[in-house]
Design a protein around this motif. Sequence first.
Motif, PDB file in Angstrom:
ATOM      1  N   ILE A 100       0.843  -1.202   0.000  1.00 59.10           N
ATOM      2  CA  ILE A 100       0.000   0.000   0.000  1.00 59.10           C
ATOM      3  C   ILE A 100       0.880   1.255   0.000  1.00 59.10           C
ATOM      4  O   ILE A 100       0.625   2.200  -0.751  1.00 59.10           O
ATOM      5  N   THR A 101       1.920   1.258   0.807  1.00 56.44           N
ATOM      6  CA  THR A 101       2.825   2.408   0.879  1.00 56.44           C
ATOM      7  C   THR A 101       3.480   2.663  -0.475  1.00 56.44           C
ATOM      8  O   THR A 101       3.538   3.811  -0.936  1.00 56.44           O
ATOM      9  N   ALA A 102       3.963   1.613  -1.128  1.00 60.13           N
ATOM     10  CA  ALA A 102       4.609   1.761  -2.442  1.00 60.13           C
ATOM     11  C   ALA A 102       3.603   2.253  -3.491  1.00 60.13           C
ATOM     12  O   ALA A 102       3.922   3.134  -4.304  1.00 60.13           O
ATOM     13  N   TYR A 103       2.389   1.706  -3.458  1.00 59.30           N
ATOM     14  CA  TYR A 103       1.354   2.133  -4.408  1.00 59.30           C
ATOM     15  C   TYR A 103       1.021   3.613  -4.205  1.00 59.30           C
ATOM     16  O   TYR A 103       0.933   4.378  -5.166  1.00 59.30           O
ATOM     17  N   ALA A 104       0.850   4.015  -2.955  1.00 59.40           N
ATOM     18  CA  ALA A 104       0.510   5.415  -2.658  1.00 59.40           C
ATOM     19  C   ALA A 104       1.625   6.346  -3.122  1.00 59.40           C
ATOM     20  O   ALA A 104       1.362   7.369  -3.758  1.00 59.40           O
ATOM     21  N   LYS A 105       2.854   5.991  -2.833  1.00 63.65           N
ATOM     22  CA  LYS A 105       3.988   6.827  -3.234  1.00 63.65           C
ATOM     23  C   LYS A 105       4.046   6.975  -4.757  1.00 63.65           C
ATOM     24  O   LYS A 105       4.288   8.062  -5.265  1.00 63.65           O
ATOM     25  N   GLY A 106       3.792   5.900  -5.473  1.00 62.20           N
ATOM     26  CA  GLY A 106       3.870   5.926  -6.928  1.00 62.20           C
ATOM     27  C   GLY A 106       2.678   6.560  -7.630  1.00 62.20           C
ATOM     28  O   GLY A 106       2.766   6.925  -8.801  1.00 62.20           O
ATOM     29  N   ASN A 107       1.543   6.673  -6.936  1.00 63.56           N
ATOM     30  CA  ASN A 107       0.314   7.134  -7.594  1.00 63.56           C
ATOM     31  C   ASN A 107      -0.335   8.349  -6.951  1.00 63.56           C
ATOM     32  O   ASN A 107      -1.325   8.863  -7.465  1.00 63.56           O
ATOM     33  N   ARG A 108       0.202   8.818  -5.846  1.00 68.14           N
ATOM     34  CA  ARG A 108      -0.395   9.931  -5.089  1.00 68.14           C
ATOM     35  C   ARG A 108      -0.641  11.158  -5.965  1.00 68.14           C
ATOM     36  O   ARG A 108      -1.743  11.708  -5.991  1.00 68.14           O
ATOM     37  N   ASN A 109       0.366  11.598  -6.690  1.00 66.63           N
ATOM     38  CA  ASN A 109       0.227  12.818  -7.502  1.00 66.63           C
ATOM     39  C   ASN A 109      -0.803  12.649  -8.617  1.00 66.63           C
ATOM     40  O   ASN A 109      -1.557  13.576  -8.910  1.00 66.63           O
ATOM     41  N   ARG A 110      -0.848  11.478  -9.224  1.00 64.26           N
ATOM     42  CA  ARG A 110      -1.829  11.225 -10.290  1.00 64.26           C
ATOM     43  C   ARG A 110      -3.253  11.329  -9.742  1.00 64.26           C
ATOM     44  O   ARG A 110      -4.123  11.969 -10.346  1.00 64.26           O
ATOM     45  N   PHE A 111      -3.504  10.751  -8.591  1.00 64.10           N
ATOM     46  CA  PHE A 111      -4.846  10.821  -8.007  1.00 64.10           C
ATOM     47  C   PHE A 111      -5.189  12.239  -7.566  1.00 64.10           C
ATOM     48  O   PHE A 111      -6.316  12.691  -7.740  1.00 64.10           O
ATOM     49  N   LYS A 112      -4.215  12.946  -7.021  1.00 64.59           N
ATOM     50  CA  LYS A 112      -4.471  14.316  -6.597  1.00 64.59           C
ATOM     51  C   LYS A 112      -4.842  15.182  -7.796  1.00 64.59           C
ATOM     52  O   LYS A 112      -5.799  15.951  -7.749  1.00 64.59           O
ATOM     53  N   ARG A 113      -4.083  15.050  -8.890  1.00 62.98           N
ATOM     54  CA  ARG A 113      -4.402  15.807 -10.113  1.00 62.98           C
ATOM     55  C   ARG A 113      -5.784  15.436 -10.633  1.00 62.98           C
ATOM     56  O   ARG A 113      -6.543  16.296 -11.041  1.00 62.98           O
ATOM     57  N   SER A 114      -6.102  14.166 -10.634  1.00 65.35           N
ATOM     58  CA  SER A 114      -7.392  13.748 -11.189  1.00 65.35           C
ATOM     59  C   SER A 114      -8.562  14.299 -10.386  1.00 65.35           C
ATOM     60  O   SER A 114      -9.648  14.496 -10.915  1.00 65.35           O
ATOM     61  N   GLN A 115      -8.341  14.578  -9.098  1.00 66.93           N
ATOM     62  CA  GLN A 115      -9.394  15.141  -8.265  1.00 66.93           C
ATOM     63  C   GLN A 115      -9.410  16.662  -8.311  1.00 66.93           C
ATOM     64  O   GLN A 115     -10.446  17.274  -8.101  1.00 66.93           O
ATOM     65  N   GLU A 116      -8.279  17.289  -8.568  1.00 68.65           N
ATOM     66  CA  GLU A 116      -8.221  18.748  -8.588  1.00 68.65           C
ATOM     67  C   GLU A 116      -8.431  19.333  -9.977  1.00 68.65           C
ATOM     68  O   GLU A 116      -8.873  20.463 -10.105  1.00 68.65           O
ATOM     69  N   TYR A 117      -8.086  18.607 -11.015  1.00 64.42           N
ATOM     70  CA  TYR A 117      -8.253  19.074 -12.392  1.00 64.42           C
ATOM     71  C   TYR A 117      -9.423  18.312 -12.995  1.00 64.42           C
ATOM     72  O   TYR A 117      -9.278  17.170 -13.408  1.00 64.42           O
ATOM     73  N   THR A 118     -10.582  18.962 -13.031  1.00 57.44           N
ATOM     74  CA  THR A 118     -11.783  18.275 -13.509  1.00 57.44           C
ATOM     75  C   THR A 118     -12.311  18.922 -14.779  1.00 57.44           C
ATOM     76  O   THR A 118     -12.012  20.075 -15.081  1.00 57.44           O
ATOM     77  N   ILE A 119     -13.097  18.165 -15.500  1.00 55.35           N
ATOM     78  CA  ILE A 119     -13.751  18.682 -16.707  1.00 55.35           C
ATOM     79  C   ILE A 119     -15.115  18.012 -16.837  1.00 55.35           C
ATOM     80  O   ILE A 119     -15.275  16.834 -16.547  1.00 55.35           O
ATOM     81  N   ASP A 120     -16.080  18.811 -17.238  1.00 52.21           N
ATOM     82  CA  ASP A 120     -17.407  18.312 -17.579  1.00 52.21           C
ATOM     83  C   ASP A 120     -17.726  18.860 -18.958  1.00 52.21           C
ATOM     84  O   ASP A 120     -17.181  19.881 -19.370  1.00 52.21           O
TER      85      ASP A 120
END
Length: 185
Positions: A100-120
Amino acid sequence: MEKNLPDYTPDDMGKKLILLFIFEKMEFPLTDHSLAEIISCNPNWLTYMDFKESLFLLGEARFIHRTNHGTDSLFYLTDTGKRCLAHFYTKIPASVREDITAYAKGNRNRFKRSQEYTIDYYKNSDGTHTAVFRIKENQVADNLLEIRMKVPTRNAAKKATAKWRDKAAYVYESIFNTLVDEEVH
């Protein structure tokens, strides 16, 4: 990115602890959509149904807090949830915690961007589409930037959607530097 972890079937408490541990390691609130993606990419941690049940029960126990986030829900780890995890995280096998720690470290920024940069986007009465690009600051309801753009087709709106998450920061910086003539100290 599924790894072969030792056979481990968490009990009800273990399922909830795994979910709390995911929240802690991601280090920011997560949408229901992001959580579902994390779980679907890592089915050796929790099944989808176990995740949904644990999410509900953690909310009932006030270990996580849910708020609205546009059309999605945003979940926060509460102080009570952090304290609970601090007492019982060793009940999660070290191999699962490391994964879980390795997954979070490797994907944290991608998930943060996907939640902060939205489009409809939506269809207009004249057959065109309007794309609405947003940058949310720290995942709050207020938008740091919102741009509405009329595009000729649904396909054009979909192409813009695909580019937005990679280009949003550049677009914001460009607009800000062009329009705001102040030095920030």
